[in-house]
Write a protein that holds these residues in place. Structure first.
Motif, PDB file in Angstrom:
ATOM      1  N   LEU A 258       7.981  -9.123  -3.962  1.00 40.58           N
ATOM      2  CA  LEU A 258       9.346  -9.214  -3.431  1.00 40.58           C
ATOM      3  C   LEU A 258      10.128  -7.940  -3.736  1.00 40.58           C
ATOM      4  N   GLN A 259       9.976  -7.419  -4.940  1.00 39.65           N
ATOM      5  CA  GLN A 259      10.688  -6.211  -5.328  1.00 39.65           C
ATOM      6  C   GLN A 259      10.283  -5.031  -4.451  1.00 39.65           C
ATOM      7  N   GLN A 260       9.005  -4.913  -4.168  1.00 41.97           N
ATOM      8  CA  GLN A 260       8.544  -3.807  -3.340  1.00 41.97           C
ATOM      9  C   GLN A 260       9.086  -3.918  -1.913  1.00 41.97           C
ATOM     10  N   ALA A 261       9.120  -5.127  -1.369  1.00 46.57           N
ATOM     11  CA  ALA A 261       9.674  -5.334  -0.030  1.00 46.57           C
ATOM     12  C   ALA A 261      11.169  -5.043  -0.015  1.00 46.57           C
ATOM     13  N   PHE A 262      11.865  -5.471  -1.078  1.00 48.11           N
ATOM     14  CA  PHE A 262      13.297  -5.223  -1.132  1.00 48.11           C
ATOM     15  C   PHE A 262      13.592  -3.730  -1.246  1.00 48.11           C
ATOM     16  N   MET A 263      12.766  -3.002  -1.980  1.00 47.76           N
ATOM     17  CA  MET A 263      12.978  -1.563  -2.115  1.00 47.76           C
ATOM     18  C   MET A 263      12.988  -0.882  -0.748  1.00 47.76           C
ATOM     19  N   LYS A 264      12.055  -1.266   0.110  1.00 53.81           N
ATOM     20  CA  LYS A 264      12.009  -0.662   1.439  1.00 53.81           C
ATOM     21  C   LYS A 264      13.263  -1.004   2.241  1.00 53.81           C
ATOM     22  N   ALA A 356      -3.837  10.294  -1.940  1.00 53.74           N
ATOM     23  CA  ALA A 356      -3.437   8.928  -1.608  1.00 53.74           C
ATOM     24  C   ALA A 356      -4.294   7.932  -2.374  1.00 53.74           C
ATOM     25  N   ILE A 357      -3.703   6.814  -2.765  1.00 51.15           N
ATOM     26  CA  ILE A 357      -4.436   5.759  -3.462  1.00 51.15           C
ATOM     27  C   ILE A 357      -5.365   5.077  -2.460  1.00 51.15           C
ATOM     28  N   PRO A 358      -6.673   5.034  -2.736  1.00 56.69           N
ATOM     29  CA  PRO A 358      -7.600   4.411  -1.773  1.00 56.69           C
ATOM     30  C   PRO A 358      -7.410   2.901  -1.695  1.00 56.69           C
ATOM     31  N   GLU A 359      -7.669   2.341  -0.518  1.00 61.46           N
ATOM     32  CA  GLU A 359      -7.527   0.893  -0.356  1.00 61.46           C
ATOM     33  C   GLU A 359      -8.489   0.132  -1.254  1.00 61.46           C
ATOM     34  N   SER A 360      -9.639   0.743  -1.551  1.00 64.92           N
ATOM     35  CA  SER A 360     -10.624   0.070  -2.397  1.00 64.92           C
ATOM     36  C   SER A 360     -10.086  -0.207  -3.800  1.00 64.92           C
ATOM     37  N   ALA A 361      -9.047   0.528  -4.219  1.00 61.40           N
ATOM     38  CA  ALA A 361      -8.500   0.363  -5.565  1.00 61.40           C
ATOM     39  C   ALA A 361      -7.847  -0.996  -5.757  1.00 61.40           C
ATOM     40  N   THR A 362      -7.365  -1.594  -4.685  1.00 60.17           N
ATOM     41  CA  THR A 362      -6.631  -2.861  -4.822  1.00 60.17           C
ATOM     42  C   THR A 362      -7.321  -4.026  -4.142  1.00 60.17           C
ATOM     43  N   GLU A 363      -8.493  -3.815  -3.570  1.00 63.59           N
ATOM     44  CA  GLU A 363      -9.201  -4.906  -2.912  1.00 63.59           C
ATOM     45  C   GLU A 363      -9.656  -5.958  -3.921  1.00 63.59           C
ATOM     46  N   GLY A 364      -9.330  -7.227  -3.640  1.00 67.87           N
ATOM     47  CA  GLY A 364      -9.782  -8.325  -4.470  1.00 67.87           C
ATOM     48  C   GLY A 364      -9.010  -8.523  -5.759  1.00 67.87           C
ATOM     49  N   THR A 365      -7.935  -7.781  -5.968  1.00 68.31           N
ATOM     50  CA  THR A 365      -7.168  -7.934  -7.203  1.00 68.31           C
ATOM     51  C   THR A 365      -6.147  -9.058  -7.053  1.00 68.31           C
ATOM     52  N   ALA A 366      -5.635  -9.544  -8.168  1.00 71.25           N
ATOM     53  CA  ALA A 366      -4.634 -10.611  -8.140  1.00 71.25           C
ATOM     54  C   ALA A 366      -3.349 -10.099  -7.509  1.00 71.25           C
ATOM     55  N   THR A 367      -2.714 -10.923  -6.685  1.00 70.24           N
ATOM     56  CA  THR A 367      -1.534 -10.486  -5.932  1.00 70.24           C
ATOM     57  C   THR A 367      -0.289 -11.320  -6.175  1.00 70.24           C
ATOM     58  N   GLY A 368      -0.432 -12.556  -6.615  1.00 68.73           N
ATOM     59  CA  GLY A 368       0.730 -13.425  -6.762  1.00 68.73           C
ATOM     60  C   GLY A 368       1.035 -14.242  -5.538  1.00 68.73           C
ATOM     61  N   GLU A 369       0.329 -13.960  -4.420  1.00 67.76           N
ATOM     62  CA  GLU A 369       0.406 -14.773  -3.196  1.00 67.76           C
ATOM     63  C   GLU A 369       1.797 -14.828  -2.574  1.00 67.76           C
ATOM     64  N   ALA A 370       2.567 -13.751  -2.697  1.00 65.35           N
ATOM     65  CA  ALA A 370       3.897 -13.720  -2.089  1.00 65.35           C
ATOM     66  C   ALA A 370       4.010 -12.616  -1.047  1.00 65.35           C
ATOM     67  N   ASP A 371       2.880 -12.041  -0.635  1.00 64.31           N
ATOM     68  CA  ASP A 371       2.890 -10.962   0.337  1.00 64.31           C
ATOM     69  C   ASP A 371       3.415 -11.462   1.673  1.00 64.31           C
ATOM     70  N   GLY A 372       4.340 -10.695   2.268  1.00 64.37           N
ATOM     71  CA  GLY A 372       4.859 -11.040   3.591  1.00 64.37           C
ATOM     72  C   GLY A 372       6.001 -12.020   3.596  1.00 64.37           C
ATOM     73  N   VAL A 373       6.412 -12.521   2.428  1.00 65.54           N
ATOM     74  CA  VAL A 373       7.513 -13.491   2.404  1.00 65.54           C
ATOM     75  C   VAL A 373       8.844 -12.812   2.739  1.00 65.54           C
ATOM     76  N   VAL A 374       9.000 -11.548   2.325  1.00 65.28           N
ATOM     77  CA  VAL A 374      10.228 -10.798   2.575  1.00 65.28           C
ATOM     78  C   VAL A 374       9.867  -9.485   3.251  1.00 65.28           C
ATOM     79  N   SER A 375      10.654  -9.110   4.262  1.00 63.88           N
ATOM     80  CA  SER A 375      10.481  -7.821   4.920  1.00 63.88           C
ATOM     81  C   SER A 375      11.846  -7.198   5.140  1.00 63.88           C
ATOM     82  N   ALA A 376      11.857  -5.914   5.498  1.00 62.30           N
ATOM     83  CA  ALA A 376      13.103  -5.183   5.699  1.00 62.30           C
ATOM     84  C   ALA A 376      13.693  -5.534   7.043  1.00 62.30           C
ATOM     85  N   GLY A 377      14.870  -6.215   7.021  1.00 62.13           N
ATOM     86  CA  GLY A 377      15.615  -6.504   8.221  1.00 62.13           C
ATOM     87  C   GLY A 377      14.904  -7.398   9.238  1.00 62.13           C
TER      88      GLY A 377
END
Length: 377
Positions: A258-264, A356-377
């Protein structure tokens, strides 16, 4: 090497990662106390407005507002090597001070103590046109190094403690030392902001527009939003970046999303406001930002901040790649997370090499399951 001769790193798209579910019924009851604010708010907004405060009669007031910590002296020479490739790394923290206005906003006893519940490493690439942001979960179990605080006090190393204990133990200097120990990346600068300043800053900006894909209700953070588009005032924005069990699996990882989405959304709002056409709004924002922030001593003046701002204000929300340090839920305690070492090393190596940080660095890691709940505008 000049910025013109070095290609800008690409910003990877969001990967379809999925996180592990927590063990049902084993989660702690969320504590009714303040949570870390989205401290990048000051970087995205307060720093930008400082660029217009050159009038002499304002300089001394704004300069006097700024608090700074001499981190370099406290940490000495036992630090990662400073990489001279034109990039910069900034540790940005949110502090939860238990006194005054912050005590009312954050809850908990008015005991004058302070905690840091939000931490982000902001990497600005050479050329200062793109950035990567790595959030470090407060609940990460780490080995904290021995450190010296800004007053010269020494603090013993500790094993198996939460990441945010570093700030509670030894303040800003110990927090920087811990991040450098964890990542192997030298922090060039330090920024810290508190609850009350965050709320005031959002109100003075006129609010921030976000869209929620589902209802969010959290009595502890005083947040009640239906699904849809909202113009959040300061209190609502603070509730959004504090909420922990209002979305996802109730973990700190969901809150980070949520914080990352709000930052944008905040960066978009700053760019939409005609600050320079409204001198009073410009001054109010600069005054709030400088009263709210604590910096390292190299940034501890208006002139230094203005110079620093010139390298950041051109970075838009689409130019920022935001990730969470790769972690997994701790098998010994589902209310904690532990570092996924191999993938975390991919993240930190990319920053050290200004890639750039490769996508493989975050594949399969714990996320908190809140992705996409908040977006900019």
């Amino acid at each position: 090497m000049s910025a013109e001769s070095t290609p800008e790193p690409a910003i990877p798209g969001e990967s379809g990662t999925t996180g592990r579910h927590r063990v049902r019924g084993s989660r702690r009851k969320p504590r009714n106390r303040g949570r870390g604010v989205l401290v990048m708010a000051w970087t995205a907004a307060g720093i930008v407005v400082l660029g217009g405060t050159g009038a002499g009669y304002l300089y001394f007031k704004l300069n006097g507002n700024i608090k700074s910590v001499d981190i370099d002296s406290a940490l000495g020479t036992d630090r990662p090597v400073k990489v001279d490739n034109g990039s910069e790394n900034i540790l940005v923290l949110g502090s939860d001070t238990r006194s005054g206005t912050n005590q009312k906003l954050g809850g908990g006893p008015d005991d004058g103590s302070a905690r840091s519940d939000t931490a982000m490493v902001v990497h600005v690439y050479e050329g200062h046109k793109k950035a990567s942001v790595v959030s470090i979960p407060r609940d990460t179990v780490i080995d904290r190094p021995e450190c010296t605080d800004a007053k010269g006090g020494t603090h013993d190393a500790a094993s198996g403690v939460m990441f945010n204990s570093a700030y509670t133990t030894g303040g800003a200097a110990c927090a920087v030392k811990t991040v450098e120990s964890l990542s192997g990346v030298r922090m060039d600068h330090y920024l810290e902001v508190d609850f009350s300043g965050f709320q005031t800053l959002i109100d003075e900006l006129g609010g921030v527009e976000v869209t929620t894909t589902k209802a969010i209700k959290d009595d502890d953070s005083h947040l009640d939003l239906k699904a849809g588009t909202h113009q959040l005032d300061g209190e609502q924005a603070l509730g959004l970046v504090r909420t922990r069990h209002g979305v996802g699996d109730g973990s700190d990882l969901g809150r980070i999303q949520l914080q990352q989405a709000f930052m944008k959304a905040l960066i978009n709002q700053v760019k939409s406001v005609d600050l320079f056409g409204n001198p009073k709004k410009l001054y109010d924002l600069a005054n709030t930002a400088t009263r709210t922030v604590t910096t390292d001593s190299d940034l501890g003046s208006v002139n230094s901040l203005m110079s620093f701002a010139s390298g950041l204000k051109g970075i838009g929300s689409s130019d920022m790649h935001m990730v969470t340090m790769p972690v997994q839920y701790d098998p010994a305690n589902p209310n904690r997370v532990i570092v996924r070492e191999a993938q975390a090393e991919q993240v930190w190596t990319a920053l050290k090499e200004d890639r750039a940080i490769p996508e493989s660095a975050t594949e399969g890691t714990a996320t908190g399951e809140a992705d996409g709940v908040v977006s900019a505008g």
